[in-house]
Design an enzyme around this catalytic site. Structure first.
Site, PDB file in Angstrom:
ATOM      1  N   GLY A 179      15.619  37.344 -12.104  1.00 44.48           N
ATOM      2  CA  GLY A 179      16.720  36.958 -11.678  1.00 44.48           C
ATOM      3  C   GLY A 179      17.542  38.205 -10.833  1.00 44.48           C
ATOM      4  O   GLY A 179      18.506  38.000  -9.971  1.00 44.48           O
ATOM      5  N   ARG A 180      17.202  39.537 -11.076  1.00 51.20           N
ATOM      6  CA  ARG A 180      17.816  40.360 -10.627  1.00 51.20           C
ATOM      7  C   ARG A 180      16.911  41.799 -10.599  1.00 51.20           C
ATOM      8  O   ARG A 180      17.349  43.028 -10.366  1.00 51.20           O
ATOM      9  CB  ARG A 180      19.233  41.022 -11.330  1.00 51.20           C
ATOM     10  CG  ARG A 180      18.946  41.255 -12.711  1.00 51.20           C
ATOM     11  CD  ARG A 180      20.104  42.068 -13.211  1.00 51.20           C
ATOM     12  NE  ARG A 180      19.988  42.483 -14.394  1.00 51.20           N
ATOM     13  CZ  ARG A 180      20.825  43.339 -15.233  1.00 51.20           C
ATOM     14  NH1 ARG A 180      21.586  44.042 -14.763  1.00 51.20           N
ATOM     15  NH2 ARG A 180      20.465  43.703 -16.766  1.00 51.20           N
ATOM     16  N   LYS A 234      15.381  46.990 -10.372  1.00 54.34           N
ATOM     17  CA  LYS A 234      16.129  46.318 -10.876  1.00 54.34           C
ATOM     18  C   LYS A 234      17.672  46.387 -10.655  1.00 54.34           C
ATOM     19  O   LYS A 234      18.098  47.493 -10.641  1.00 54.34           O
ATOM     20  CB  LYS A 234      15.938  47.005 -12.578  1.00 54.34           C
ATOM     21  CG  LYS A 234      16.665  45.751 -13.640  1.00 54.34           C
ATOM     22  CD  LYS A 234      16.254  46.149 -14.834  1.00 54.34           C
ATOM     23  CE  LYS A 234      16.903  45.291 -16.025  1.00 54.34           C
ATOM     24  NZ  LYS A 234      16.631  45.704 -17.346  1.00 54.34           N
ATOM     25  N   ASP A 287      24.568  37.016  -9.445  1.00 56.79           N
ATOM     26  CA  ASP A 287      24.427  37.895  -8.123  1.00 56.79           C
ATOM     27  C   ASP A 287      23.157  38.961  -7.793  1.00 56.79           C
ATOM     28  O   ASP A 287      23.127  39.678  -6.810  1.00 56.79           O
ATOM     29  CB  ASP A 287      25.664  39.008  -7.859  1.00 56.79           C
ATOM     30  CG  ASP A 287      25.920  39.898  -9.032  1.00 56.79           C
ATOM     31  OD1 ASP A 287      24.974  40.082  -9.848  1.00 56.79           O
ATOM     32  OD2 ASP A 287      26.895  40.401  -9.376  1.00 56.79           O
ATOM     33  N   GLY A 288      22.347  39.087  -9.003  1.00 61.65           N
ATOM     34  CA  GLY A 288      21.199  39.780  -8.829  1.00 61.65           C
ATOM     35  C   GLY A 288      21.331  41.168  -8.848  1.00 61.65           C
ATOM     36  O   GLY A 288      20.505  42.044  -8.464  1.00 61.65           O
ATOM     37  N   ARG A 341       4.915  38.972 -19.464  1.00 59.17           N
ATOM     38  CA  ARG A 341       5.664  38.631 -20.674  1.00 59.17           C
ATOM     39  C   ARG A 341       5.034  37.380 -21.472  1.00 59.17           C
ATOM     40  O   ARG A 341       4.233  36.658 -20.923  1.00 59.17           O
ATOM     41  CB  ARG A 341       7.159  38.297 -20.274  1.00 59.17           C
ATOM     42  CG  ARG A 341       7.801  39.551 -19.492  1.00 59.17           C
ATOM     43  CD  ARG A 341       9.050  38.819 -18.544  1.00 59.17           C
ATOM     44  NE  ARG A 341       9.525  39.579 -17.728  1.00 59.17           N
ATOM     45  CZ  ARG A 341      10.417  40.590 -17.828  1.00 59.17           C
ATOM     46  NH1 ARG A 341      10.935  40.579 -18.946  1.00 59.17           N
ATOM     47  NH2 ARG A 341      10.745  41.490 -16.877  1.00 59.17           N
ATOM     48  N   ASP A 380      10.827  35.948 -23.461  1.00 61.24           N
ATOM     49  CA  ASP A 380      10.761  36.606 -21.919  1.00 61.24           C
ATOM     50  C   ASP A 380      10.765  38.008 -21.883  1.00 61.24           C
ATOM     51  O   ASP A 380      10.810  38.839 -21.074  1.00 61.24           O
ATOM     52  CB  ASP A 380      11.668  35.950 -21.114  1.00 61.24           C
ATOM     53  CG  ASP A 380      13.072  35.888 -21.506  1.00 61.24           C
ATOM     54  OD1 ASP A 380      13.501  35.196 -22.641  1.00 61.24           O
ATOM     55  OD2 ASP A 380      14.098  36.631 -20.888  1.00 61.24           O
ATOM     56  N   ASN A 381      11.110  38.429 -23.223  1.00 61.52           N
ATOM     57  CA  ASN A 381      11.404  40.076 -23.465  1.00 61.52           C
ATOM     58  C   ASN A 381      10.489  40.808 -24.020  1.00 61.52           C
ATOM     59  O   ASN A 381      10.678  42.041 -24.631  1.00 61.52           O
ATOM     60  CB  ASN A 381      12.870  40.295 -23.860  1.00 61.52           C
ATOM     61  CG  ASN A 381      13.802  39.873 -23.159  1.00 61.52           C
ATOM     62  OD1 ASN A 381      13.857  40.012 -21.738  1.00 61.52           O
ATOM     63  ND2 ASN A 381      15.194  39.729 -23.507  1.00 61.52           N
ATOM     64  N   ASP A 410      13.018  45.690 -21.147  1.00 60.01           N
ATOM     65  CA  ASP A 410      14.299  45.026 -21.120  1.00 60.01           C
ATOM     66  C   ASP A 410      15.250  45.662 -22.063  1.00 60.01           C
ATOM     67  O   ASP A 410      15.571  44.991 -23.089  1.00 60.01           O
ATOM     68  CB  ASP A 410      14.099  43.616 -21.277  1.00 60.01           C
ATOM     69  CG  ASP A 410      13.473  43.094 -20.112  1.00 60.01           C
ATOM     70  OD1 ASP A 410      13.603  43.733 -18.903  1.00 60.01           O
ATOM     71  OD2 ASP A 410      13.028  42.085 -20.188  1.00 60.01           O
TER      72      ASP A 410
END
Length: 479
Positions: free
Chosen positions: A94-95, A115, A127-128, A186, A251-252, A261
């Site tokens: 997402g970012r 990142k 907002d990424g 992941r 997801d991490n 992460d």
């Protein structure tokens, strides 16, 4: 090198050659006034990139996302995941945007990712962007973990964007981190395809991961066993340093076995198995002592995702998954006991180390210094160690330790037990200074943490726990 000469990075992008449903292709969003904060010159050289070029005007354009280098194929990876136990069928970068891959000087394939590089189709109304604080935190902690010998993603560069990022506490300076990883695949990447009943996608992803990370693995069952073993080793190493990841969602969890992460992560000072720091972990799901069990739970989600590939029948596949997962407790326990034996310097399968941890929990003794001061005790100076405990609390333990088989060599003990870790108050001090435009504390802290096992003259404060009013009780994800 001026900004008209593009940055030279020898990209070879295998993930971008997978089908389009694995990612979304897009360019990073440019930033207004990028400023270089740090370049990891040693890592750049390891990747086959001229370190000086990264600090050039062209390098700044590339690292900020304003002009991706030739050969880059920017993309945001798709994945799903369980977050605090709840299923999310689509998450994704997402970012973050993967620029591409290089083969380093050791022949290892490495991702280069930005990142904080702007919104993607997976931003979920975000907002990424990244505030500067989390960029500095991940740079500090990931590089410290590397110096401590823990498998981890790395930080290649940190950039200030010159643009504010709006968060709940108000506008904050923005930043971009250039992250390097064995890959960004992941457990949640496998869950993404399993959740869509996309067996072809699962098979392609499995083959890709075997070729990239575990070339000796035989099929999906071999991959599952290899990932389980890698994660058992990794999590035992976390616990041996008092490290709390803080957000162990599926997801991490990296397929490669690297720590990834660094959001609300933290290192414990006073030892407490129930310690947690993450503001969002209200129930303590990811507390220090829960991490081995959460690791196994996450790996069970990987096993479930791989069921279509684990056997000719569902019954056969389930048995293969159970067989692989059943090995995790013994793998973790063996690594944990080995770490404890190394940290105490005796050959007793970790038994004395486990008893010392019990005494440390009762006294809330500083995790890092308690083990470090064993080296002083081995040289006959027990005072620094005893000072961490109530009077007489260590008498019996020290008697047994002296009598236990093993060398109890001070040099070996100092090589096994760091003096310096990224203590939370020092990381926050560097972040707060960075928000004011002062990067000297960030630079000094990185320099100290690059040699964590070596006493450094004039750096005594970096080995000390937080003083009155300095303790950090809560950490934040930064999104």
């Amino acid at each position: 090198m001026d900004e008209l000469t593009p940055l030279a990075i020898p990209f070879d992008n295998s993930y971008a050659r997978l089908p389009a449903r694995f990612y979304a292709r897009l360019e990073p969003t440019p930033v207004r006034a990028p400023r270089l904060i740090a370049v990891n010159r040693a890592l750049a050289a390891e990747l086959g990139i001229d370190p000086a070029s990264l600090a050039s005007p062209a390098g700044l354009l590339a690292l900020s996302g304003n002009r991706p280098p030739p050969g880059a194929e920017p993309l945001a990876q798709a994945y799903a995941g369980h977050q605090f136990g709840g299923w999310s069928p689509q998450l994704g970068d997402g970012r973050a945007i993967l620029l591409g891959e290089v083969e380093d000087r050791h022949g290892r394939r490495r991702d280069i990712q930005l990142k904080g590089s702007g919104p993607t189709p997976f931003s979920r109304m975000g907002d990424g962007r990244a505030p500067l604080g989390p960029v500095l935190r991940e740079y500090i902690v990931s590089e410290a973990m590397h110096a401590l010998g823990v498998p981890t993603t790395r930080a290649l560069a940190a950039i200030a964007t010159g643009e504010p990022v709006l968060r709940q506490e108000g506008p904050l300076p923005g930043g971009v981190l250039t992250r390097v990883a064995a890959s960004h695949i992941r457990v949640g990447t496998f869950q993404f395809f399993a959740g869509r009943h996309d067996e072809e996608g699962l098979r392609l992803l499995t083959d890709h991961c075997i070729a990239r990370h575990y070339p000796g693995a035989e099929g999906a069952a071999g991959l599952l066993k290899a990932v389980i073993a890698a994660q058992a080793r990794l999590i035992a190493r976390w616990l041996s340093l008092g490290f709390i990841h803080g957000v162990m969602n599926t997801d991490n969890m990296s397929i490669s076995g690297e720590t990834i992460d660094y959001g609300p992560c933290a290192f414990m000072e006073g030892f407490d198995p129930a310690q947690k720091f993450s503001f969002i972990d209200e129930g303590g799901r990811y507390a220090y002592g829960n991490q081995p069990g959460i690791g196994q739970w996450n790996l069970s989600r990987l096993a479930v995702a791989l069921i279509p590939l684990l056997g000719e029948s569902e019954e056969e596949a389930v048995e293969a998954a159970k067989d692989a997962l059943g090995a995790y407790p013994a793998l973790y326990d063996a690594e944990w006991r080995a770490r404890l034996s190394e940290k105490t310097g005796v050959e007793d399968d970790g038994a004395l180390g486990a008893r010392l941890l019990g005494l440390m929990a009762e006294a809330r003794a500083d995790f890092t210094l308690a083990f470090r001061h064993l080296a002083d005790a081995a040289e006959g100076n027990e005072a620094p160690l005893r000072a961490l405990f109530p009077e007489g609390a260590l008498d019996q333990w020290l008697t047994e330790w002296r009598a236990a088989p093993g060398a109890r060599d001070a040099k070996a003990l100092r090589a096994a037990n760091p003096l310096y870790i990224p203590r939370n108050h020092l990381v926050e001090e560097a972040i707060e200074a960075g928000y004011r435009g002062d990067y000297a504390p960030f630079e000094t802290l990185n320099a100290v943490l690059a040699r964590p096992f070596e006493a450094q003259e004039g750096r005594e404060r970096y080995a000390l726990p937080a003083g009155p009013g300095e303790a950090v009780a809560r950490t934040f994800c930064g999104t």
